[in-house]
Design an enzyme around this catalytic site. Structure first.
Site, PDB file in Angstrom:
ATOM      1  N   HIS A   1      10.758 -19.373  -0.071  1.00 39.78           N
ATOM      2  CA  HIS A   1      10.026 -20.206   0.891  1.00 39.78           C
ATOM      3  C   HIS A   1       9.610 -19.367   2.089  1.00 39.78           C
ATOM      4  CE1 HIS A   1       8.899 -23.648   3.311  1.00 39.78           C
ATOM      5  NE2 HIS A   1       9.708 -23.227   4.257  1.00 39.78           N
TER       6      HIS A   1
ATOM      7  N   TYR B   1      18.751 -22.353  -5.968  1.00 40.74           N
ATOM      8  CA  TYR B   1      18.346 -23.704  -6.372  1.00 40.74           C
ATOM      9  C   TYR B   1      17.302 -23.730  -7.488  1.00 40.74           C
ATOM     10  CZ  TYR B   1      14.626 -22.568  -2.993  1.00 40.74           C
ATOM     11  OH  TYR B   1      13.596 -21.958  -2.309  1.00 40.74           O
TER      12      TYR B   1
ATOM     13  N   ARG C   1       5.204 -21.610  -6.102  1.00 39.89           N
ATOM     14  CA  ARG C   1       5.622 -20.616  -5.122  1.00 39.89           C
ATOM     15  C   ARG C   1       6.488 -19.594  -5.839  1.00 39.89           C
ATOM     16  NH1 ARG C   1       9.839 -22.988  -1.831  1.00 39.89           N
ATOM     17  NH2 ARG C   1      11.229 -21.521  -2.879  1.00 39.89           N
TER      18      ARG C   1
END
Length: 417
Positions: free
Chosen positions: A312, A321, A308
């Site tokens: 998100h 993160y 990805r």
């Protein structure tokens, strides 16, 4: 815009070993030499556990390398042997236009035209390859990120955006495209797909069903139940997991101790991992799995190993993160650039094709933008009207509070809407 300017990133998990020029390699080999040092530092818990147990490391089906070179694979080559240069250009066009639409949707959300957007950036090959493997009579159960599959099924991109704007509940008739409405509840569509597939089998049809979900959804109980029922009832369903490495902020290695495709073994049906940035590989593996289902051989789990590249959703900040060095290793594996290299090396196209496609992609962006801006504003109070059939005091109180909040804005329209 340049449709190939955004590239993929490096998976956190690594694996060693090499299978030679067979079209099957380990996940680490697919990252390319730029990531070797980083991959060595970040060997995943999954691979270490496999090494302790003496089990085989994950294998990756790959027909197109990141450099755009065709790799032979005796098992899966037959499923793409009849793909013509025109169809290859079609796959490339699908990925370019899907990425352009996705970029426009992200921009529209940032401009306040959409409430939310879940980008597919980096996952174009997994979605287009699997989407083009489907027959018209097959049925698709997507999540909320399958914009490329929706494109393959003929769903107008503007209809997708109506839902994210809050002005419709989907915008298309699932029966007209055999493409179910987007499912926001994580993993629940796998149960819907399994039940539908069981019905297909009882009807005696030879069509297949495919359910899309992510690596995060694989931790849901719904997915485990779907695996159980589909195996026991030999349902003609393909579970297509796009492992993009991150379930929002949780890496895959914190969700599973074995590669995701190996979970299928415990349920009694086959699983296979394919390079999710290789559109030919995804096309071949999905065709194989769908044909198994149509022959009455039951379910298959396909794990498309991809990444990805963006957030998100537009409400997420992946920099909190994820490490920046992931991007460098995945840049060389960009699915669009990979196929372009193959097309050029094979003399299957010329510069005029790419120029015309650039013009077409910009026209698509304008059309989508104009369509969204011509949509009505969502009714902010509709949510309160559908909570209880006969009304509720607490809902009335919340409605009043929300109306006061809306009225606090200087440019609030009359009536609070």
């Amino acid at each position: 815009m340049t449709v190939e300017s955004t590239a993929a990133r490096k998976p956190r998990r690594s694996a060693g070993g090499k299978a030679g020029a067979t079209g099957t390699e380990t996940a680490a080999e697919a990252t390319g030499t730029a990531a070797e040092a980083t991959g060595a530092r970040r060997a995943s818990r999954t691979t270490r556990a496999a090494a302790k147990k003496g089990t085989a490391e994950p294998q990756l089906v790959q027909l197109l390398t990141p450099e755009g070179k065709r790799v032979k694979n005796a098992e899966y080559d037959p499923y793409v042997a009849d793909v013509t240069p025109e169809e290859l250009r079609g796959l490339y066009r699908d990925m370019v236009l899907t990425r352009r639409f996705d970029a426009e949707a992200t921009s529209l959300q940032r401009q306040g035209e959409l409430g939310l957007w879940a980008s597919l950036l980096g996952q174009e090959a997994a979605q287009i390859g699997s989407g083009r493997a489907l027959r018209d009579d097959d049925y698709v159960f997507p999540t909320y990120r399958e914009h490329g599959v929706a494109w393959c099924r003929g769903v107008d991109p503007a209809n997708l955006l109506g839902m994210f704007r809050g002005v419709n509940n989907g915008g298309w008739d699932p029966n007209s495209n055999n493409f179910h409405l987007y499912t926001i509840v994580i993993g629940s569509q796998t149960l819907h797909a399994t039940g539908y597939a069981m019905g297909v089998a009882k009807d005696g049809a030879d069509s297949a069903v495919i359910a899309y979900f992510g690596d995060g959804a694989s931790s849901q109980g719904d997915v485990a139940e779907s695996f159980t029922f589909s195996a026991v009832y030999n349902a003609p369903v393909v579970f297509f997991c796009q492992n993009n490495q991150w379930a929002i902020s949780e890496p895959t290695e914190k969700q599973t101790r074995v590669p995701l495709y190996q979970r299928a073994q415990g349920y009694g049906f086959p699983g296979v991992r394919v390079d999710g940035n290789d559109v030919l590989g995804c096309l071949a593996v999905t065709k194989w799995a769908l044909e198994r289902a149509r022959r009455g051989e039951g379910p298959t789990l396909v794990e498309a190993y991809t990444y990805r590249m963006g957030a998100h959703t537009t409400s997420d900040d992946p920099t909190r993160y994820r490490h920046d060095d992931e991007r460098a290793a995945w840049e060389a594996k960009d699915p669009i650039l990979r196929l372009r290299r193959f097309l050029e090396a094979s003399n299957h196209t010329d510069e005029s094709f790419f120029a015309e496609l650039e013009t077409e992609s910009e026209a698509l962006g304008r059309r989508v933008r104009e369509a969204v801006r011509s949509m009505p504003d969502p009714d902010h109070f509709a949510i309160f009207e559908n909570a209880y059939a006969d009304g509720h005091a607490l809902v009335d109180e919340e409605r009043a509070q929300f109306a006061a909040y809306q009225a606090s804005f200087a440019d609030a329209p009359e009536g609070g809407n």
